[in-house]
Design an enzyme around this catalytic site. Structure first.
Site, PDB file in Angstrom:
ATOM      1  N   ASN A  79      -7.237  -3.073  14.068  1.00 49.89           N
ATOM      2  CA  ASN A  79      -8.625  -3.244  13.626  1.00 49.89           C
ATOM      3  C   ASN A  79      -8.788  -4.443  12.693  1.00 49.89           C
ATOM      4  OD1 ASN A  79      -7.496  -2.373  11.248  1.00 49.89           O
ATOM      5  ND2 ASN A  79      -8.677  -0.470  11.094  1.00 49.89           N
ATOM      6  N   GLU A  97      -9.382  -2.102   5.241  1.00 48.47           N
ATOM      7  CA  GLU A  97      -9.995  -1.816   6.520  1.00 48.47           C
ATOM      8  C   GLU A  97     -11.228  -2.693   6.726  1.00 48.47           C
ATOM      9  OE1 GLU A  97      -8.025  -0.188   8.180  1.00 48.47           O
ATOM     10  OE2 GLU A  97      -7.698   1.884   7.603  1.00 48.47           O
ATOM     11  N   ASP A 157       0.827  -1.210   0.000  1.00 45.94           N
ATOM     12  CA  ASP A 157       0.000   0.000   0.000  1.00 45.94           C
ATOM     13  C   ASP A 157       0.860   1.259   0.000  1.00 45.94           C
ATOM     14  OD1 ASP A 157       0.943  -0.311   2.608  1.00 45.94           O
ATOM     15  OD2 ASP A 157      -0.993  -0.919   3.401  1.00 45.94           O
ATOM     16  N   HIS A 166      -7.007  -5.025   9.919  1.00 49.62           N
ATOM     17  CA  HIS A 166      -6.737  -4.813   8.489  1.00 49.62           C
ATOM     18  C   HIS A 166      -5.481  -5.565   8.049  1.00 49.62           C
ATOM     19  CE1 HIS A 166      -4.212  -0.856   9.142  1.00 49.62           C
ATOM     20  NE2 HIS A 166      -3.454  -1.917   9.255  1.00 49.62           N
TER      21      HIS A 166
END
Ligand code: PGA
Length: 266
Positions: A156, A163, A87, A158
């Site tokens: 979280n 996400e 990313d 991810h």
């Protein structure tokens, strides 16, 4: 390869979570980095032209340090390998100090013999972001697909910047970052408001097509996310749970990240 390489993989406690999903336990971040580097080194030695997906974040910094050292000592080479970062932030030039381009130069690329023509990081400053995402997918295919995808995991759940809510068949695309992910990256920027709102990320589906996955989890803040990744329902609410769908996964976790896993008690 010198004898030192392979040593941690030999002595780290190993649990078979299910066929094709192995957990390696390390005492701390240093051991985790060493073990992860050994997995990548073995991949490069077995196939020097390997196609790797590479993560950023705090967790893999130790892995990159060990890989740089192995390269410096001539034990491994990145020269024929192809790399794809997972990313990059939208809107940052590669030279921006908070960009993942900068991170990769600092932690790996400035220290190894990688061929710049075979290093791929999404261009977060591309004039057409959707075109950049399509181009990235095409480049991965043209390289023959990913041999090994190295992944971190967010608090979280991810992977990459997929996400919660990311479709498990998603491809490389532009995503909005959650407050949790923006906060986790605030240290890369002068102030928290400077963290970009969006990123380009390889999709969950893109990652799942890698022939092998290596997921790294370090520290108590990752314990819940790792538990859900390995034992929770396979659902887009926890994108890392998608690794349960993959037939060839190694997870390396330190004891604090692994604390909630039932395998640890047995
Ligand atoms: P971290 O990030 O290694 O900085 O915790 C991992 C991730 O968010 O994927």
């Amino acid at each position: 390869m010198k004898e030192a390489v392979g040593s941690i993989l030999d002595f780290a406690p190993r649990k078979l979570i299910r066929p094709g999903l192995v957990l390696l336990l390390t005492q701390d971040a240093e051991q985790l980095g060493c073990a992860a580097a050994e997995v990548v080194a073995k991949q490069l030695l077995a196939k020097p032209t390997s196609v790797l997906a590479l993560p950023t974040g705090r967790t893999p910094i130790g892995m990159y340090r060990f890989l740089a050292e192995m390269c410096r000592q001539g034990q491994i080479s990145f020269h024929s390998a192809t790399t794809f970062n997972l990313d990059e932030f939208v809107g940052l030039e590669p030279s921006h100090p908070g960009s993942y381009h900068t991170y990769m130069r600092r932690h790996l690329l400035d220290h190894v013999d990688a061929d710049p023509a075979r290093v791929h990081i999404p261009a977060g400053d591309a004039p057409c972001l959707d075109c950049e995402c399509d181009r990235y997918e095409s480049e991965i295919s043209r390289a023959g697909g990913l041999d090994l995808a190295v992944l971190g995991i967010g608090e979280n759940g991810h992977i990459g910047f997929n996400e919660p809510g990311s479709p498990l068949d998603s491809r490389t695309r532009v995503v909005a970052l959650t407050p949790s992910s923006r906060a986790a990256n605030a240290h890369l920027f002068a102030c928290p408001e400077d963290v970009p709102q969006q990123a380009i990320t390889m999709g969950v589906g893109t990652i799942l097509e890698a022939r092998r996955l290596l997921l790294l989890a370090n520290g108590p803040a990752k314990a819940d996310a790792l538990y859900r990744a390995l034992h929770g329902p396979i659902a887009s609410a926890s994108p890392a749970s998608a690794i349960q769908l993959h037939p060839n996964v190694v997870v390396i976790a330190d004891t604090t990240a692994a604390a909630r896993l039932p395998e640890i008690a047995t």
